[in-house]
Scaffold this motif. Structure first.
Motif, short mmCIF file in Angstrom:
data_model
loop_
_atom_site.label_atom_id
_atom_site.label_comp_id
_atom_site.label_asym_id
_atom_site.label_seq_id
_atom_site.Cartn_x
_atom_site.Cartn_y
_atom_site.Cartn_z
N PHE A 192 0.81 -1.21 0.00
CA PHE A 192 0.00 0.00 0.00
C PHE A 192 0.85 1.27 0.00
N ALA A 193 2.16 1.15 -0.18
CA ALA A 193 3.03 2.32 -0.19
C ALA A 193 2.54 3.32 -1.24
N PRO A 194 2.47 4.62 -0.89
CA PRO A 194 1.87 5.63 -1.77
C PRO A 194 2.81 6.10 -2.88
N THR A 195 3.26 5.18 -3.71
CA THR A 195 4.21 5.50 -4.77
C THR A 195 3.52 6.27 -5.90
N PRO A 196 3.97 7.46 -6.23
CA PRO A 196 3.35 8.19 -7.35
C PRO A 196 3.81 7.70 -8.72
N HIS A 197 4.95 6.99 -8.79
CA HIS A 197 5.49 6.57 -10.08
C HIS A 197 5.89 5.09 -10.03
N LEU A 198 4.95 4.23 -9.74
CA LEU A 198 5.27 2.82 -9.58
C LEU A 198 5.57 2.17 -10.93
N GLY A 199 6.68 1.39 -10.97
CA GLY A 199 7.06 0.75 -12.22
C GLY A 199 7.18 -0.76 -12.15
N LEU A 200 7.27 -1.34 -10.92
CA LEU A 200 7.46 -2.78 -10.78
C LEU A 200 7.10 -3.20 -9.36
N ILE A 201 6.49 -4.39 -9.24
CA ILE A 201 6.25 -5.01 -7.94
C ILE A 201 6.91 -6.38 -7.95
N VAL A 202 7.67 -6.67 -6.90
CA VAL A 202 8.32 -7.98 -6.73
C VAL A 202 7.84 -8.57 -5.41
N ILE A 203 7.42 -9.84 -5.42
CA ILE A 203 7.12 -10.55 -4.18
C ILE A 203 8.10 -11.72 -4.09
N ASP A 204 9.04 -11.60 -3.17
CA ASP A 204 10.03 -12.66 -2.98
C ASP A 204 9.49 -13.67 -1.99
N GLU A 205 9.80 -14.94 -2.21
CA GLU A 205 9.27 -16.04 -1.39
C GLU A 205 7.74 -15.94 -1.35
N GLU A 206 7.13 -15.83 -2.53
CA GLU A 206 5.70 -15.52 -2.60
C GLU A 206 4.83 -16.60 -1.99
N HIS A 207 5.39 -17.78 -1.73
CA HIS A 207 4.61 -18.87 -1.15
C HIS A 207 4.34 -18.69 0.33
N GLU A 208 5.02 -17.74 0.98
CA GLU A 208 4.97 -17.64 2.43
C GLU A 208 3.58 -17.27 2.95
N THR A 209 3.20 -17.91 4.05
CA THR A 209 1.87 -17.65 4.64
C THR A 209 1.76 -16.25 5.22
N THR A 210 2.87 -15.60 5.52
CA THR A 210 2.82 -14.27 6.12
C THR A 210 2.27 -13.22 5.17
N PHE A 211 2.13 -13.53 3.90
CA PHE A 211 1.54 -12.57 2.97
C PHE A 211 0.01 -12.52 3.07
N LYS A 212 -0.57 -13.42 3.85
CA LYS A 212 -2.01 -13.41 4.08
C LYS A 212 -2.29 -12.76 5.43
N GLN A 213 -3.10 -11.72 5.45
CA GLN A 213 -3.46 -11.03 6.68
C GLN A 213 -4.46 -11.87 7.46
N ASP A 214 -4.23 -12.01 8.78
CA ASP A 214 -5.10 -12.86 9.58
C ASP A 214 -6.16 -12.08 10.35
N GLN A 215 -6.24 -10.77 10.12
CA GLN A 215 -7.28 -9.94 10.70
C GLN A 215 -7.91 -9.12 9.59
N ALA A 216 -9.15 -8.67 9.83
CA ALA A 216 -9.85 -7.90 8.81
C ALA A 216 -9.10 -6.59 8.51
N PRO A 217 -8.97 -6.26 7.24
CA PRO A 217 -9.38 -7.02 6.05
C PRO A 217 -8.41 -8.17 5.77
N ARG A 218 -8.94 -9.37 5.57
CA ARG A 218 -8.12 -10.58 5.43
C ARG A 218 -7.64 -10.72 3.98
N TYR A 219 -6.77 -9.80 3.57
CA TYR A 219 -6.29 -9.78 2.20
C TYR A 219 -5.05 -10.63 2.04
N HIS A 220 -4.79 -11.04 0.81
CA HIS A 220 -3.51 -11.68 0.48
C HIS A 220 -2.73 -10.69 -0.38
#
Length: 769
Positions: free
Chosen positions: A341-369
């Motif tokens: 959610f970083a407020p980047t005004p000029h975003l050019g790329l997103i990288v998710i390293d170790e994308e399999h990790e369970t920590t990328f899923k929020q366990d409280q509302a909003p329960r987003y991945h």
């Protein structure tokens, strides 16, 4: 005026209302708590003037508005402003603008609205989660008086026949400035004291404006710059394909499947350098524990402006990073899931390293991945999303198989180093386990002796904290459990306490059985504290460090321990899954997995996948230097497909077997799933509520004609009682997620749970406990 003020952006007024209505500026406001809204308010002229930027009301700023019959003042988020034909006496008026600038851009408002719809969560709750508390509270700032000259101030100064040369110089300095100035700034520029400035205020020639400024500035430690490394042929091919996607200027998903040690991070770095070359920004998401000195240092050695966002930041630090990012001053944002959610005004790329990790899923509302939110953001910004892992999630893998995402492989380690040999130790074999009564078997002990005598380092993984995992009476079978949770308490010897790892309830350990009074109370199971004691006893001549939640509570503790291990100050590093990934220590020649089965038989359809990932990832911590390395895995299930595939470094074999099982059961990624969890302090009431909700869900599924959908339950949740509440759950599965979500909305329409009972919907659940 009714509390649920009508939303005027939903529909135009009826024809008979138009005559009494006039055009007004109307703001649509969403509240963080309470009724969902949005609610519409009149915007007074003073807040609609764009020439007054400090008080100008625009989408993305917070406002204070009167709400309810008592007109209590509440703070909400303005999500839309427009001119509408309305009856002014039907709407209340915005009282005040809270923020001096928008906290949320228009694209971020659209993203949060998507999250609210997709994850069945109130929009206001999503907005509150996206904007950090430190930003909302303007942490690390203080209010300061800034001054501006009134229109025609110099002419009025002459008309008043004021003779102070210092006052005139101060006024001329302020009038010539293109921004408001503080009194010390005016005094310094005009070479005068503060007294002339006070005189100008007294005469009404200058006006004071209250603004917030940072109390101090944070700066990262200087790190020497490093040049890009030379890529091998596989890395070069991967970089060329990613560069092509970057230059295409459109959204694309890329699964970068590289074995451990294959150089994925260097590919990320060179892709980000390409992005930064045309002054755009990159977001890099890593698992929380992977925010190690190695990770951060590698990025700061290559880029001048790096912001690091993680849970150990103070509110003031987080606010300062947020403002720097929003101003476009940062090239790379490295952080945990919320950094998406970083407020980047000029975003050019997103990288998710170790994308399999369970920590990328929020366990409280909003329960987003974070992976799914990142893909939505990438599509909106028309940029690539890279999902990197040696053990990709099956969801990402299937999307690559279907052609929705591009798959890029790095099949070999850098410098053609071999993957380590992996040997499983069958814990059912008495010959392996009669070497004492500890957690370390004879083969693992001998391997540790050999590695340590050869000057190598050892990593031991045990995904259980504490000293003993349970306290039990062998005479009557009594197990000491938490008073608030249906869980056994874990014994922690350091503080001599029995602790619940879910609610932190603790009691003194009993000296005798509370039920039958037998003095033969037994402390069973092995946690990291007991393993540490065993290691120190067996290897007194070698230094050992432990990393788990209990030992890593202090700020900077991760960095201190890992840096010391890197320097060779410790010979043995043991801990939970936080040591299983993100670490690159060439001198580690042995990895031991104390018990590979800790998660294998949990009531969770992802149990096998998590076991494979954990074993494969920790195995990748060794063999990264010229000395090579090996892995010993202690298990009671050496023939399990997940263990066999991990031992062979064969992701494709595991994926094929597990996907066949998932397909047969219609589990994700071959279907959608929503889990409803009902909890309350009274077991009977919670059960009845779950049954009522289940009946409504079945009726909603049937009335909507959702083909292939089924409602399973309600039943008792695997953790039947948690933090004093009894828990029941429902599982809704079907081929289409949108249809399932609509069924949940229909079932929830008009449904009121009894007092004290709460229920939540977890879309795409990641934890089935």
């Amino acid at each position: 005026m009714p509390t649920n003020q009508q939303s005027l952006f939903d529909a135009e007024p009826e024809a008979w209302e138009v005559d009494a209505a006039e055009l007004h500026t109307v703001a649509s406001v969403v509240l963080p708590t309470g009724p969902k809204g949005p609610f519409d308010y009149l915007v007074p002229a003073a807040l609609a003037d764009s020439q007054q930027p400090q008080q100008f009301l625009e989408p993305g700023r917070r406002v204070r508005v009167p709400f309810g019959r008592g007109d209590r003042t509440v703070t909400g988020y303005c999500v839309e402003v427009g001119v509408k034909r309305v009856e002014a006496n039907r709407l209340k008026t915005v009282a005040e603008v809270v923020d001096s600038r928008a906290l949320l851009s228009a694209p971020m408002l659209r993203l949060t609205r998507w999250m609210a719809d997709y994850y069945l969560c109130p929009w206001g709750q999503v907005l509150e989660a996206v904007v950090p508390a430190g930003v909302r509270g303007m942490a690390g700032t203080r209010e300061v008086n800034f001054f501006t000259a009134i229109p025609g101030a110099l002419a009025k100064f002459s008309a008043l026949k004021l003779r102070s040369a210092q006052q005139r110089k101060a006024l001329e300095t302020l009038a010539a400035s293109n921004r408001p100035l503080t009194a010390p700034e005016i005094a310094e520029a005009a070479d005068c004291s503060l007294a002339p400035i006070k005189g100008l205020v007294k005469h009404g020639l200058i006006e004071a404006i209250r603004m917030r400024v940072a109390t101090d500035s944070q700066s990262a430690d200087a790190i020497g710059r490093e040049s890009p490394l030379e890529l091998n042929s596989d890395q070069e091919a991967a970089f060329r394909r990613i560069k092509s996607a970057l230059d295409a200027g459109k959204a694309s998903g890329i699964v970068l499947h590289g074995v451990t040690g294959s150089g994925k991070t260097e590919v990320y770095l060179q892709a980000i350098e390409h992005v930064a070359s045309f002054r755009r920004q990159a977001i890099v998401l890593v698992p929380e524990i992977s925010l190690t000195p190695q990770t951060v240092r590698r990025f700061r050695a290559r880029f001048d402006r790096v912001a690091v966002l993680h849970s150990h930041l103070t509110d003031a630090e987080r606010h300062q990073h947020w403002q720097s990012i929003a101003r476009g001053e940062v090239e790379v944002i490295v952080g945990a899931r919320s950094a998406i959610f970083a407020p980047t005004p000029h975003l050019g790329l997103i990288v998710i390293d170790e994308e399999h990790e369970t920590t990328f899923k929020q366990d409280q509302a909003p329960r987003y991945h974070a992976r799914d939110v990142a893909w939505q953001r990438a599509q909106a910004e028309h940029i690539p999303l890279i999902l990197g892992s040696a053990t990709p999630s099956l969801e990402a893998w299937v999307r690559a198989q279907r052609g929705e995402f591009e798959k890029i492989s790095l099949p070999k380690r850098v410098m053609n180093l071999p993957l380590p040999d992996v040997m499983t130790i069958d814990m059912r074999d008495p010959a392996q386990t009669r070497f004492g009564h500890g957690a370390i078997t004879r083969p693992l002990h001998q391997a540790m002796v050999e590695a340590l005598r050869g000057g190598g380092q050892v990593i031991l993984l045990l995904n259980r904290r504490g000293f003993s995992t349970h306290i039990q009476c062998p005479a009557c079978g009594f197990v000491l459990k938490c008073d608030h949770c249906d869980l056994a308490l874990t014994y922690h010897r350091q503080h001599n306490t029995a602790l619940c790892h879910y609610c932190d309830h603790e009691v003194p350990p009993p000296r005798a059985c509370p039920d039958c009074k037998s003095p033969a109370i037994r402390y069973g199971g092995v946690g990291t504290q007991k393993l540490e004691e065993e290691v120190r006893s067996r290897f007194p001549d070698y230094k050992c460090a432990r990393m788990d939640v209990d030992s890593m509570r202090q700020r900077g503790s991760h960095e201190n321990v890992l840096s010391a291990f890197q320097r060779g100050e410790f010979n043995i590093l043991l801990g939970t899954q936080m040591i299983a990934k993100g670490l690159d220590f060439p001198n580690v020649t042995l990895v031991g997995v104390i018990n590979a089965d800790t998660a294998l038989h949990l009531p969770d359809f992802r149990a096998a996948e998590r076991t494979f990932q954990l074993v494969a990832q920790v195995a990748g911590r060794t063999g990264r230097g010229k000395r090579g390395g090996r892995v010993l895995v202690q298990t009671l299930n050496p023939e399990h497909p997940a263990i066999v595939a991990a031992a062979r470094h064969d992701y494709a074999r595991f994926a094929d077997h597990e996907l066949a099982t998932r397909r047969a059961a219609h589990y994700p990624p071959f279907g959608a799933m929503i889990r409803l969890i009902i909890r309350g302090p009274a077991e009977a009431t919670a059960r009845e509520t779950a049954q009522a909700l289940g009946e409504r869900m079945r009726a909603a599924v049937a009335s909507n004609g959702v083909s292939g959908a089924r409602v399973i339950g309600p039943g008792v949740a695997p953790i039947a009682r948690l933090r004093g509440e009894f828990r029941f759950h429902l599982q809704i599965q079907g081929p289409e997620g949108a249809a399932l979500k609509q069924a949940v909305r229909d079932a929830a329409q008009g449904f009121a749970a009894p007092d004290g009972v709460r229920w939540i919907a977890d879309v795409d659940p990641w934890d089935m406990q």
